[in-house]
Enzyme design. Structure first.
Site, PDB file in Angstrom:
ATOM      1  N   ARG A   8      56.441  36.538 110.767  1.00  0.00           N
ATOM      2  CA  ARG A   8      56.316  37.270 109.498  1.00  0.00           C
ATOM      3  C   ARG A   8      55.172  36.745 108.635  1.00  0.00           C
ATOM      4  O   ARG A   8      54.591  37.511 107.860  1.00  0.00           O
ATOM      5  CB  ARG A   8      57.644  37.192 108.729  1.00  0.00           C
ATOM      6  N   GLY A  63      66.675  45.360 109.224  1.00  0.00           N
ATOM      7  CA  GLY A  63      67.479  46.210 108.342  1.00  0.00           C
ATOM      8  C   GLY A  63      66.647  47.348 107.781  1.00  0.00           C
ATOM      9  O   GLY A  63      67.083  48.503 107.733  1.00  0.00           O
TER      10      GLY A  63
END
Ligand code: AMP
Length: 394
Positions: free
Chosen positions: A36, A376
């Site tokens: 990330r 998500g």
């Protein structure tokens, strides 16, 4: 979705608040997967090149408004420094950093401590979140949203802050949305979705929404046992969500009615305990012993899943097929990841955890069509939900 692009703002030499998703796995103070952070570099580099002073806001884990040293972003500041090649200033607190932010020179980067140490970041009270956002907005002139993994959250630094300031989406969010649009608007067929991971409850929305759109839906992981239970099989000590069995039964019937190929495992790797050294045994999916639990899809099933995946032109995969953290139960996840690298079309690995899993298993990012940084968030996008962080940047 009409996201406001970075190129639409004249950011040259301005102060920019950049919301990133730097929520990386950290074990004993060491970052175990920096995917990330790497994914955030494109926008950071662009802002540096444009002579901006950059204040980065990010979160790590779920500290729930408490200061927890194991969720500090300090190790992330150090990794960021190495990746960008210049020093990164770290503020011990996200609040009260206005002076520090104002003192930044062009090209300097300030990383604020975990924004979720502030209770109001995730508060349900709109006023609380607005108050925090107002303070943060004094740190800069512009807001760039690039934390894709958090766009499904109506949090102060994701939603209110973007609304308070002139804003645009960073490169990562723009890329993520472009890929997800390919999955939702006219995907090349056959279109297959492979879902795993621990809980059906996390994925039920996306399954219902995608059922009408896909050609093949393959299910593995801990969530598959609720499907096997819905088929009337005994599942021993495996994970199950009893309250969802009826819903899953309806999904199975619906898939059948509309001609979606629902692929469930026909063999399962079971063990007596949830431990790395528990002896693995392969059984038929309808013959799981009472005192055993399923910890991976079996080798036959993995091969069947892989064949289905390779036939597809569009594939989205979220969630490991088994407890990949234990080598004895990682085969299903490995075989599926391997198959994804062979897809003649677009293959998307959805989610920070799935991405970390494939890297842990030795795959490289470039082996896949696209690795999404937000599990998500990408699932909620595919569910067809409106995501607050994207709405605010539109
Ligand atoms: P999720 O965060 O929902 O994607 O779930 C990921 C987690 O699911 C991983 O940590 C896996 O170890 C776990 N998992 C996958 N398969 C199983 C299984 N059969 N039983 C228990 N946990 C599982």
């Amino acid at each position: 979705m009409g996201l406001k692009k970075l190129s639409e703002l004249n950011l040259q030499s301005h102060r920019v608040l950049l919301r990133c998703d730097l929520n990386v796995p950290i074990k004993d103070g060491v970052i175990t997967d920096d995917g990330r952070i790497v994914a955030s570099m494109s926008t950071i580099k662009k802002l540096v090149a444009a002579n901006c002073s950059i204040v980065i806001v990010a979160h790590l884990g779920r500290p729930k408004g408490q200061r927890k040293s194991e969720m500090s972003l300090r190790p992330v500041a150090e990794r960021l420094e190495k990746l960008i090649g210049t020093s990164v200033i770290f503020s011990e607190s996200a609040l009260g950093a206005s002076e520090l932010a104002m003192s930044l020179k062009p090209k300097q980067i300030l990383l604020l401590e975990n924004i979720r140490f502030e209770e109001s970041e995730t508060s349900k009270d709109d006023n609380e979140r607005l108050k925090l956002a107002k303070e943060l907005s004094t740190y800069a002139d512009y807001y760039v949203g690039d934390g894709f993994g958090a766009v499904h959250r109506k949090h102060a630094s994701v939603f209110e802050l973007a609304n308070l300031m002139p804003h645009a989406a960073g490169d990562l969010i723009a890329n993520e949305v472009e890929v997800l649009e390919k999955l939702t608007k006219n995907p090349s067929r056959p279109y297959g979705v492979v879902l795993g991971g621990a809980k059906v409850s996390d994925k039920i929305g996306v399954i219902s929404n995608l059922l009408e759109k896909v050609d093949v839906l393959a299910i593995g992981g801990g969530m598959v046992f609720t499907f096997l239970a819905a088929k009337g099989f005994s599942i021993g000590k495996s994970l199950v969500e009893v309250d969802l069995i009826e819903t899953v039964k309806e999904l199975i019937t619906r898939a059948d009615q509309i001609g979606v190929k629902l692929v469930l495992p026909e063999d399962i790797v079971v063990a007596a305990e949830f431990t790395a050294d528990s002896a693995p045994m392969i059984v038929r999916a309808d013959q799981i012993p009472e005192d055993m639990m399923g910890l991976d899809i079996g080798p036959n099933s993995a091969n069947i899943f892989a064949l289905e995946i390779k036939k597809c032109k569009t594939v989205f995969w979220n969630g490991p097929m088994g407890v990949f953290e234990f080598p004895n139960f990682a085969n299903g996840t490995r075989v599926i990841a391997q198959a994804l690298t062979k897809v003649d079309g677009i293959a998307v690995v959805g989610g920070g955890d799935s991405a970390a899993a494939v890297r842990k298993l030795g795959f490289a990012d470039q082996d896949f069509g696209y690795i999404s940084t937000g599990g998500g968030a990408s699932l909620e996008y595919l569910e067809g939900k409106e995501l607050p962080g994207l709405m605010a940047l539109s």
